[in-house]
Design a protein around this motif. Sequence first.
Motif, PDB file in Angstrom:
ATOM      1  N   ALA A  29      57.497  39.216  37.142  1.00 60.90           N
ATOM      2  CA  ALA A  29      58.118  40.025  38.191  1.00 60.90           C
ATOM      3  C   ALA A  29      57.694  39.532  39.583  1.00 60.90           C
ATOM      4  N   VAL A  30      56.400  39.261  39.757  1.00 55.52           N
ATOM      5  CA  VAL A  30      55.922  38.886  41.090  1.00 55.52           C
ATOM      6  C   VAL A  30      56.424  37.490  41.454  1.00 55.52           C
ATOM      7  N   SER A  31      56.593  36.680  40.434  1.00 52.57           N
ATOM      8  CA  SER A  31      57.074  35.320  40.661  1.00 52.57           C
ATOM      9  C   SER A  31      58.492  35.339  41.217  1.00 52.57           C
ATOM     10  N   GLN A  32      59.268  36.333  40.820  1.00 52.60           N
ATOM     11  CA  GLN A  32      60.640  36.406  41.307  1.00 52.60           C
ATOM     12  C   GLN A  32      60.721  36.743  42.786  1.00 52.60           C
ATOM     13  N   TRP A  33      59.619  37.276  43.320  1.00 52.97           N
ATOM     14  CA  TRP A  33      59.581  37.526  44.762  1.00 52.97           C
ATOM     15  C   TRP A  33      59.039  36.317  45.517  1.00 52.97           C
ATOM     16  N   GLY A  34      58.661  35.280  44.770  1.00 51.63           N
ATOM     17  CA  GLY A  34      58.180  34.064  45.414  1.00 51.63           C
ATOM     18  C   GLY A  34      56.675  33.997  45.606  1.00 51.63           C
ATOM     19  N   TYR A  35      55.934  34.898  44.962  1.00 49.13           N
ATOM     20  CA  TYR A  35      54.479  34.860  45.085  1.00 49.13           C
ATOM     21  C   TYR A  35      53.914  33.929  44.023  1.00 49.13           C
ATOM     22  N   ARG A  36      52.911  33.112  44.411  1.00 51.37           N
ATOM     23  CA  ARG A  36      52.319  32.149  43.489  1.00 51.37           C
ATOM     24  C   ARG A  36      50.846  32.448  43.301  1.00 51.37           C
ATOM     25  N   GLU A  37      50.343  32.149  42.121  1.00 52.34           N
ATOM     26  CA  GLU A  37      48.995  32.590  41.770  1.00 52.34           C
ATOM     27  C   GLU A  37      47.909  31.704  42.373  1.00 52.34           C
ATOM     28  N   VAL A  38      46.838  32.365  42.799  1.00 49.65           N
ATOM     29  CA  VAL A  38      45.633  31.655  43.226  1.00 49.65           C
ATOM     30  C   VAL A  38      44.452  32.219  42.442  1.00 49.65           C
ATOM     31  N   ALA A  39      43.372  31.464  42.385  1.00 53.70           N
ATOM     32  CA  ALA A  39      42.164  31.923  41.703  1.00 53.70           C
ATOM     33  C   ALA A  39      40.958  31.546  42.542  1.00 53.70           C
ATOM     34  N   THR A  40      39.963  32.397  42.526  1.00 50.15           N
ATOM     35  CA  THR A  40      38.739  32.176  43.299  1.00 50.15           C
ATOM     36  C   THR A  40      37.554  32.347  42.341  1.00 50.15           C
ATOM     37  N   PRO A  41      36.348  32.000  42.790  1.00 46.06           N
ATOM     38  CA  PRO A  41      35.179  32.102  41.897  1.00 46.06           C
ATOM     39  C   PRO A  41      34.882  33.546  41.480  1.00 46.06           C
ATOM     40  N   GLU A  42      34.228  33.656  40.327  1.00 48.96           N
ATOM     41  CA  GLU A  42      33.799  34.983  39.863  1.00 48.96           C
ATOM     42  C   GLU A  42      32.696  35.536  40.754  1.00 48.96           C
ATOM     43  N   PHE A  43      31.908  34.652  41.383  1.00 48.18           N
ATOM     44  CA  PHE A  43      30.867  35.154  42.291  1.00 48.18           C
ATOM     45  C   PHE A  43      30.985  34.447  43.632  1.00 48.18           C
ATOM     46  N   GLU A  44      30.496  35.140  44.644  1.00 38.24           N
ATOM     47  CA  GLU A  44      30.608  34.661  46.020  1.00 38.24           C
ATOM     48  C   GLU A  44      29.298  34.986  46.733  1.00 38.24           C
ATOM     49  N   HIS A  45      29.188  34.478  47.959  1.00 32.80           N
ATOM     50  CA  HIS A  45      28.051  34.896  48.769  1.00 32.80           C
ATOM     51  C   HIS A  45      28.176  36.389  49.052  1.00 32.80           C
ATOM     52  N   LEU A  46      27.062  37.065  48.890  1.00 31.85           N
ATOM     53  CA  LEU A  46      27.029  38.507  49.075  1.00 31.85           C
ATOM     54  C   LEU A  46      27.646  38.919  50.407  1.00 31.85           C
ATOM     55  N   GLU A  47      27.393  38.108  51.403  1.00 35.68           N
ATOM     56  CA  GLU A  47      27.830  38.400  52.754  1.00 35.68           C
ATOM     57  C   GLU A  47      29.345  38.586  52.846  1.00 35.68           C
ATOM     58  N   LEU A  48      30.082  37.847  52.030  1.00 36.46           N
ATOM     59  CA  LEU A  48      31.541  37.945  52.083  1.00 36.46           C
ATOM     60  C   LEU A  48      31.987  39.391  51.910  1.00 36.46           C
ATOM     61  N   PHE A  49      31.302  40.092  51.024  1.00 37.75           N
ATOM     62  CA  PHE A  49      31.728  41.467  50.723  1.00 37.75           C
ATOM     63  C   PHE A  49      31.137  42.466  51.706  1.00 37.75           C
ATOM     64  N   THR A  50      29.933  42.195  52.188  1.00 39.00           N
ATOM     65  CA  THR A  50      29.346  43.141  53.137  1.00 39.00           C
ATOM     66  C   THR A  50      30.042  43.033  54.485  1.00 39.00           C
ATOM     67  N   ILE A  51      30.514  41.829  54.850  1.00 34.64           N
ATOM     68  CA  ILE A  51      31.276  41.704  56.093  1.00 34.64           C
ATOM     69  C   ILE A  51      32.496  42.603  56.032  1.00 34.64           C
ATOM     70  N   ARG A  52      33.140  42.599  54.889  1.00 30.24           N
ATOM     71  CA  ARG A  52      34.364  43.368  54.793  1.00 30.24           C
ATOM     72  C   ARG A  52      34.079  44.860  54.676  1.00 30.24           C
ATOM     73  N   SER A  53      33.119  45.219  53.859  1.00 31.17           N
ATOM     74  CA  SER A  53      33.002  46.624  53.471  1.00 31.17           C
ATOM     75  C   SER A  53      31.700  47.283  53.893  1.00 31.17           C
ATOM     76  N   GLY A  54      30.781  46.524  54.493  1.00 33.09           N
ATOM     77  CA  GLY A  54      29.554  47.148  54.961  1.00 33.09           C
ATOM     78  C   GLY A  54      28.406  46.994  53.975  1.00 33.09           C
ATOM     79  N   GLU A  55      27.174  47.173  54.501  1.00 30.65           N
ATOM     80  CA  GLU A  55      25.977  47.008  53.678  1.00 30.65           C
ATOM     81  C   GLU A  55      25.911  48.061  52.580  1.00 30.65           C
ATOM     82  N   GLY A  56      26.553  49.167  52.819  1.00 31.22           N
ATOM     83  CA  GLY A  56      26.434  50.284  51.890  1.00 31.22           C
ATOM     84  C   GLY A  56      26.929  49.982  50.494  1.00 31.22           C
ATOM     85  N   ILE A  57      27.739  48.949  50.369  1.00 23.90           N
ATOM     86  CA  ILE A  57      28.316  48.700  49.052  1.00 23.90           C
ATOM     87  C   ILE A  57      27.417  47.862  48.162  1.00 23.90           C
ATOM     88  N   ILE A  58      26.299  47.370  48.704  1.00 23.55           N
ATOM     89  CA  ILE A  58      25.414  46.529  47.885  1.00 23.55           C
ATOM     90  C   ILE A  58      24.957  47.295  46.652  1.00 23.55           C
TER      91      ILE A  58
END
Length: 407
Positions: A29-58
Motif C-alpha cells: 500500500a505504501v509503495s503505491q504512494w511512492g514511499y521507499r523503504e529505508v533501514a537504520t541500525p538497531e542501536f544508536e548513540h544515546l544522544e540522538l534520542f535525548t536530543i529529540r525527546s529529552g534526558e527524561g527518557i533515558i
Amino acid sequence: MIQRPRGTRDFFPDELEERRGVEETLRRAVSQWGYREVATPEFEHLELFTIRSGEGIIGEMYAFQDKGGRDLSLRPELTAPVLRMYVNEAKVLNRPVRWYYFGDCFRYERPQKGRYRQFWQFGIELIGADTAQADAEVIAVGSDLLTSAGVTFELRVGHLSMMKSLIADLEPDTQKKVMACLDKRDYGALQTVLPEGDLAERLTALIESRNLDDAFAITGSIPEEARIRETFALLDAHEVPYTQYFGIARGLDYYTGCVFEAFAENLGAENQIMGGGAYRLAHLFGGEDTPSCGFAIGFDRVMVSRGDQGVPRPLTVALVVTPEGRLAGIGAAAAFRRAGVRTLADLTGKSLSAQLSYAAKHADYAVVIGGREAESGMVTLRDLGSGDQETVSVEEAVLRVVSGGSC
RNA sequence: GCUAGGGUAGGGUAGCUGGACAUCCUAUAGGACUGUGGAUCCUUUGACCCGGGUUCGAGUCCCGGCCCUGGCCCCA
C-alpha cells in the motif's frame, strides 16, 4: 530453563505468517504512494534520542555502554534515526523525500495489552515539503495503510497553532502544563493551572469544537487559517474519514503544525494505533532546518486490533514413500517444487500408515511412491480431502495438483 | 514506579478447609493395521515458576523473587 526476557515474545509459524501477511499488505500500500523503504541500525548513540525527546527518557530506554565506553541505546523509535540518516547522507537528494520504515524498537516499560518491550513500528517520513498538500498526503497514507491492514479506527486531525494562539501569552512552563491537560482532556487539572479568566473556557470550547468555523470563532483569525482550511479540504478530496480535534498536543515541542492520531478497537488502555504530524527535527541533528511530516503505526497493536484472522495454508503436497520409492521420490518432489507447490518429504522412514497420518494433518495431497510406482515410473496421487486416488505420471500429478482438480 | 488478579505436562485444566503413586482433555511416540490417513481402542512420554519459612508432612498456608494478564503513571 531459560525464559524469554520480560516484555518480549516468540512467534510460532501461524502467528508469524499472519504478521508477515499484514506487513506485506502495508508495504504494497505504501509503495503505491511512492514511499521507499529505508533501514537504520538497531542501536544508536544515546544522544540522538535525548536530543529529540529529552534526558527524561533515558529511564525508559535500553541504554548501555559498549566496550569502548560509548553511550549507546537500542532505538526506542525510528523517526530520529531516519532523520539522522537523512541529515548524514541524503542532503543532496531531490526533495521531497518519501521514505518508509518497518522495524523493531525497544522501550523499558511495564508491559500491558498492546505494549511490549520489543515492538514493531511501521511509519513514513515525508521530508522537505511544507505545504497543506504534504500534510494531507501523509494523513491520507496513514488512513490508507490502516484501512488496508483491516483495522477499524477513528482518525483525529488537528493543528497545534490554534491551541498555541490562545496560550501564546502564558509563561512557556505554563504553556506546557496547559497543553498536557488538554491532550488528556483533564479539565479539572486545567482549572488549577489556569484559575483565573475565561481562558480555560475558551480552550475547552476549542477542543470540544468539531468544525472549523466554530474553532476559528474562538481563536479569531490566525496566520495559519488558510493552510488549515486547505488541509481539511484536501483530506475531503482524498476521501479520508476523520474528525477535527484541536485538543491534540502530542507532548513534544518540535511538532510545528498539523498533528493527528488514530485510535482502534479491541485494544485496552493502549488504544492509540498511529500518531504523527508535521515537525522540524533535522536542524537538531546538524542539518538544515527542514520541514517534515510523518507518522508511526504501532504494528503490534494493529495485530491485536485485527484479532486472530488466520492465514490459509498454501497448497501442500506430502511425499509418502517406502524404502524402494525413496530415490524416485526425491525427483518427484523436485518436480512439484518447480511448479511452485510446497512439498513435504518424509524424513522418518515410518510406515505408510504413519506417514499418511502425518500427511493428512499438514497437506492437501499425498504422493505415494512404493515399489510398484518406483518400478513403473508412476506415482499414486491421493486427494486427502476426498480420499480419491489414482496412479499417474509425475507430470500428470503436478498438473492435477496445480490446477486444483481432484484425482 | 504504583496497583488488582494469576502461575499445575507442549496447550487447556481438576485438586487449593494441608496427608498415600497429583485428575481429566488434548498433544507427542508406538501398537491393534506386513502398501493407505484425521475415527476407535490400548500403551508411552510429559507438570506442581524459583528460593526461603511454618509443619511429623506443603501443589495447597506465610514471606521474598521471577514471570503472565489487566489497570494507573508514562507514552518519543
